[in-house]
Design a protein around this motif. Sequence first.
Motif, PDB file in Angstrom:
ATOM      1  N   ALA A  50       0.834  -1.210   0.000  1.00 46.92           N
ATOM      2  CA  ALA A  50       0.000   0.000   0.000  1.00 46.92           C
ATOM      3  C   ALA A  50       0.867   1.259   0.000  1.00 46.92           C
ATOM      4  N   LEU A  51       1.935   1.249   0.768  1.00 48.95           N
ATOM      5  CA  LEU A  51       2.828   2.413   0.792  1.00 48.95           C
ATOM      6  C   LEU A  51       3.508   2.629  -0.553  1.00 48.95           C
ATOM      7  N   PHE A  52       3.981   1.552  -1.176  1.00 48.57           N
ATOM      8  CA  PHE A  52       4.607   1.693  -2.495  1.00 48.57           C
ATOM      9  C   PHE A  52       3.603   2.165  -3.538  1.00 48.57           C
ATOM     10  N   ALA A  53       2.395   1.641  -3.485  1.00 49.51           N
ATOM     11  CA  ALA A  53       1.370   2.071  -4.444  1.00 49.51           C
ATOM     12  C   ALA A  53       0.992   3.531  -4.208  1.00 49.51           C
ATOM     13  N   ALA A  54       0.890   3.923  -2.944  1.00 47.48           N
ATOM     14  CA  ALA A  54       0.579   5.327  -2.641  1.00 47.48           C
ATOM     15  C   ALA A  54       1.710   6.247  -3.092  1.00 47.48           C
ATOM     16  N   LEU A  63      -5.327   6.674 -11.669  1.00 46.21           N
ATOM     17  CA  LEU A  63      -6.248   5.987 -10.764  1.00 46.21           C
ATOM     18  C   LEU A  63      -5.742   4.603 -10.360  1.00 46.21           C
ATOM     19  N   LEU A  64      -4.960   3.952 -11.207  1.00 50.42           N
ATOM     20  CA  LEU A  64      -4.513   2.590 -10.924  1.00 50.42           C
ATOM     21  C   LEU A  64      -3.676   2.480  -9.640  1.00 50.42           C
ATOM     22  N   PRO A  65      -2.682   3.341  -9.395  1.00 45.38           N
ATOM     23  CA  PRO A  65      -1.946   3.234  -8.130  1.00 45.38           C
ATOM     24  C   PRO A  65      -2.813   3.519  -6.902  1.00 45.38           C
ATOM     25  N   ALA A  69      -3.334   0.833  -3.965  1.00 40.97           N
ATOM     26  CA  ALA A  69      -3.096   1.137  -2.550  1.00 40.97           C
ATOM     27  C   ALA A  69      -4.320   0.804  -1.702  1.00 40.97           C
ATOM     28  N   ALA A  70      -5.500   1.133  -2.210  1.00 40.92           N
ATOM     29  CA  ALA A  70      -6.728   0.810  -1.476  1.00 40.92           C
ATOM     30  C   ALA A  70      -6.917  -0.704  -1.374  1.00 40.92           C
ATOM     31  N   TYR A  71      -6.641  -1.426  -2.451  1.00 41.43           N
ATOM     32  CA  TYR A  71      -6.768  -2.878  -2.416  1.00 41.43           C
ATOM     33  C   TYR A  71      -5.784  -3.484  -1.410  1.00 41.43           C
ATOM     34  N   ALA A  72      -4.539  -3.028  -1.442  1.00 45.26           N
ATOM     35  CA  ALA A  72      -3.540  -3.567  -0.517  1.00 45.26           C
ATOM     36  C   ALA A  72      -3.931  -3.299   0.931  1.00 45.26           C
ATOM     37  N   ALA A  73      -4.432  -2.108   1.205  1.00 47.15           N
ATOM     38  CA  ALA A  73      -4.883  -1.803   2.568  1.00 47.15           C
ATOM     39  C   ALA A  73      -6.067  -2.683   2.958  1.00 47.15           C
ATOM     40  N   SER A  74      -6.961  -2.952   2.011  1.00 45.54           N
ATOM     41  CA  SER A  74      -8.111  -3.806   2.325  1.00 45.54           C
ATOM     42  C   SER A  74      -7.681  -5.249   2.571  1.00 45.54           C
ATOM     43  N   VAL A  75      -6.630  -5.712   1.892  1.00 49.55           N
ATOM     44  CA  VAL A  75      -6.105  -7.052   2.164  1.00 49.55           C
ATOM     45  C   VAL A  75      -5.519  -7.101   3.577  1.00 49.55           C
TER      46      VAL A  75
END
Length: 149
Positions: A50-54, A63-65, A69-75
Amino acid sequence: MGWHDFIKKYVWDENKTPYFIRVDRLTREQARNEAFIYTVVMCTAAMVAALFAAAGASRQPDLLPVLAAAYAASVGLGAVLFGFYKHVYAALYCMTAPVAAFLYFLTVGFHPNLHAVDHIVLTVCMLLWLRYGLRVVAIAKAYPDMPSS
Protein backbone atom coordinates in the motif's frame (compact mmCIF):
# COMPACT_ATOMS: atom_id res chain seq x y z
CA MET A 1 22.45 -30.89 23.67
CA GLY A 2 22.54 -31.79 20.00
CA TRP A 3 21.66 -29.59 17.06
CA HIS A 4 18.39 -31.50 16.56
CA ASP A 5 17.22 -30.58 20.06
CA PHE A 6 18.25 -26.96 19.48
CA ILE A 7 16.33 -26.80 16.19
CA LYS A 8 13.29 -28.52 17.67
CA LYS A 9 13.30 -26.23 20.70
CA TYR A 10 13.73 -22.88 18.93
CA VAL A 11 12.52 -23.38 15.38
CA TRP A 12 10.06 -26.26 15.31
CA ASP A 13 7.44 -26.43 18.02
CA GLU A 14 4.23 -28.32 17.34
CA ASN A 15 2.16 -25.74 19.20
CA LYS A 16 3.80 -22.52 18.02
CA THR A 17 4.80 -23.48 14.45
CA PRO A 18 2.41 -26.23 13.27
CA TYR A 19 2.94 -25.72 9.54
CA PHE A 20 3.56 -29.38 8.73
CA ILE A 21 0.62 -30.72 10.71
CA ARG A 22 -2.45 -31.54 8.64
CA VAL A 23 -5.38 -29.19 9.20
CA ASP A 24 -7.66 -31.97 10.42
CA ARG A 25 -5.18 -32.70 13.25
CA LEU A 26 -4.71 -29.12 14.42
CA THR A 27 -5.97 -27.93 17.78
CA ARG A 28 -7.46 -24.48 18.29
CA GLU A 29 -4.26 -23.27 19.96
CA GLN A 30 -2.15 -24.40 17.01
CA ALA A 31 -4.59 -22.80 14.56
CA ARG A 32 -4.53 -19.54 16.54
CA ASN A 33 -0.72 -19.49 16.51
CA GLU A 34 -0.58 -20.16 12.78
CA ALA A 35 -3.28 -17.55 12.10
CA PHE A 36 -1.38 -14.99 14.18
CA ILE A 37 1.83 -15.44 12.19
CA TYR A 38 -0.11 -15.40 8.91
CA THR A 39 -1.85 -12.19 9.98
CA VAL A 40 1.42 -10.47 10.87
CA VAL A 41 3.08 -11.49 7.59
CA MET A 42 0.04 -10.57 5.46
CA CYS A 43 -0.44 -7.21 7.19
CA THR A 44 3.23 -6.36 6.78
CA ALA A 45 3.22 -7.28 3.09
CA ALA A 46 -0.08 -5.48 2.47
CA MET A 47 1.01 -2.29 4.17
CA VAL A 48 4.35 -2.24 2.33
CA ALA A 49 2.47 -2.74 -0.96
CA ALA A 50 0.00 0.00 0.00
CA LEU A 51 2.83 2.41 0.79
CA PHE A 52 4.61 1.69 -2.50
CA ALA A 53 1.37 2.07 -4.44
CA ALA A 54 0.58 5.33 -2.64
CA ALA A 55 4.08 6.59 -3.43
CA GLY A 56 3.48 5.69 -7.07
CA ALA A 57 0.18 7.56 -6.98
CA SER A 58 1.92 10.68 -5.70
CA ARG A 59 4.38 10.63 -8.63
CA GLN A 60 1.83 10.15 -11.40
CA PRO A 61 -1.79 11.26 -11.21
CA ASP A 62 -3.39 7.98 -12.24
CA LEU A 63 -6.25 5.99 -10.76
CA LEU A 64 -4.51 2.59 -10.92
CA PRO A 65 -1.95 3.23 -8.13
CA VAL A 66 -4.69 4.67 -5.92
CA LEU A 67 -6.82 1.56 -6.47
CA ALA A 68 -3.79 -0.65 -5.83
CA ALA A 69 -3.10 1.14 -2.55
CA ALA A 70 -6.73 0.81 -1.48
CA TYR A 71 -6.77 -2.88 -2.42
CA ALA A 72 -3.54 -3.57 -0.52
CA ALA A 73 -4.88 -1.80 2.57
CA SER A 74 -8.11 -3.81 2.33
CA VAL A 75 -6.11 -7.05 2.16
CA GLY A 76 -4.34 -5.98 5.35
CA LEU A 77 -7.71 -5.34 6.96
CA GLY A 78 -8.93 -8.74 5.73
CA ALA A 79 -5.88 -10.37 7.33
CA VAL A 80 -6.67 -8.66 10.63
CA LEU A 81 -10.26 -9.87 10.44
CA PHE A 82 -9.04 -13.38 9.74
CA GLY A 83 -6.63 -13.17 12.65
CA PHE A 84 -9.36 -12.17 15.08
CA TYR A 85 -12.34 -14.17 13.82
CA LYS A 86 -10.87 -16.98 11.65
CA HIS A 87 -13.65 -16.32 9.17
CA VAL A 88 -13.65 -18.14 5.83
CA TYR A 89 -14.52 -15.05 3.78
CA ALA A 90 -11.61 -13.11 5.24
CA ALA A 91 -9.28 -16.00 4.39
CA LEU A 92 -10.68 -16.17 0.85
CA TYR A 93 -10.19 -12.43 0.41
CA CYS A 94 -6.59 -12.68 1.59
CA MET A 95 -6.09 -15.49 -0.91
CA THR A 96 -6.75 -13.00 -3.73
CA ALA A 97 -3.49 -11.16 -2.94
CA PRO A 98 -1.12 -13.55 -4.76
CA VAL A 99 -3.52 -13.66 -7.71
CA ALA A 100 -3.57 -9.84 -7.82
CA ALA A 101 0.23 -9.73 -7.61
CA PHE A 102 0.51 -12.22 -10.45
CA LEU A 103 -1.97 -10.21 -12.56
CA TYR A 104 0.03 -7.07 -11.79
CA PHE A 105 3.21 -8.69 -13.08
CA LEU A 106 1.37 -9.95 -16.16
CA THR A 107 -0.06 -6.53 -17.04
CA VAL A 108 2.65 -4.12 -15.90
CA GLY A 109 5.55 -6.50 -16.27
CA PHE A 110 8.55 -7.34 -14.15
CA HIS A 111 11.24 -4.80 -13.41
CA PRO A 112 13.54 -4.51 -16.43
CA ASN A 113 16.67 -5.31 -14.37
CA LEU A 114 15.33 -8.73 -13.35
CA HIS A 115 16.61 -11.80 -15.15
CA ALA A 116 14.65 -14.90 -16.16
CA VAL A 117 15.66 -16.68 -12.95
CA ASP A 118 14.19 -13.81 -10.93
CA HIS A 119 10.93 -14.08 -12.88
CA ILE A 120 10.78 -17.79 -12.11
CA VAL A 121 11.54 -17.27 -8.41
CA LEU A 122 8.85 -14.59 -8.10
CA THR A 123 6.32 -16.77 -9.91
CA VAL A 124 7.11 -19.77 -7.72
CA CYS A 125 6.81 -17.62 -4.59
CA MET A 126 3.39 -16.38 -5.71
CA LEU A 127 2.25 -19.95 -6.42
CA LEU A 128 3.47 -21.10 -2.99
CA TRP A 129 1.70 -18.13 -1.41
CA LEU A 130 -1.50 -19.13 -3.21
CA ARG A 131 -1.07 -22.76 -2.09
CA TYR A 132 -0.60 -21.65 1.51
CA GLY A 133 -3.74 -19.53 1.15
CA LEU A 134 -5.64 -22.78 0.51
CA ARG A 135 -4.34 -24.08 3.85
CA VAL A 136 -5.47 -20.88 5.58
CA VAL A 137 -8.96 -21.27 4.09
CA ALA A 138 -9.02 -24.89 5.28
CA ILE A 139 -8.03 -23.74 8.78
CA ALA A 140 -10.82 -21.17 8.77
CA LYS A 141 -13.36 -23.79 7.68
CA ALA A 142 -12.24 -26.32 10.28
CA TYR A 143 -11.67 -23.87 13.15
CA PRO A 144 -15.14 -24.08 14.77
CA ASP A 145 -14.87 -27.87 15.06
CA MET A 146 -11.25 -28.06 16.21
CA PRO A 147 -10.54 -29.55 19.64
CA SER A 148 -9.48 -27.14 22.38
CA SER A 149 -6.15 -28.79 23.09
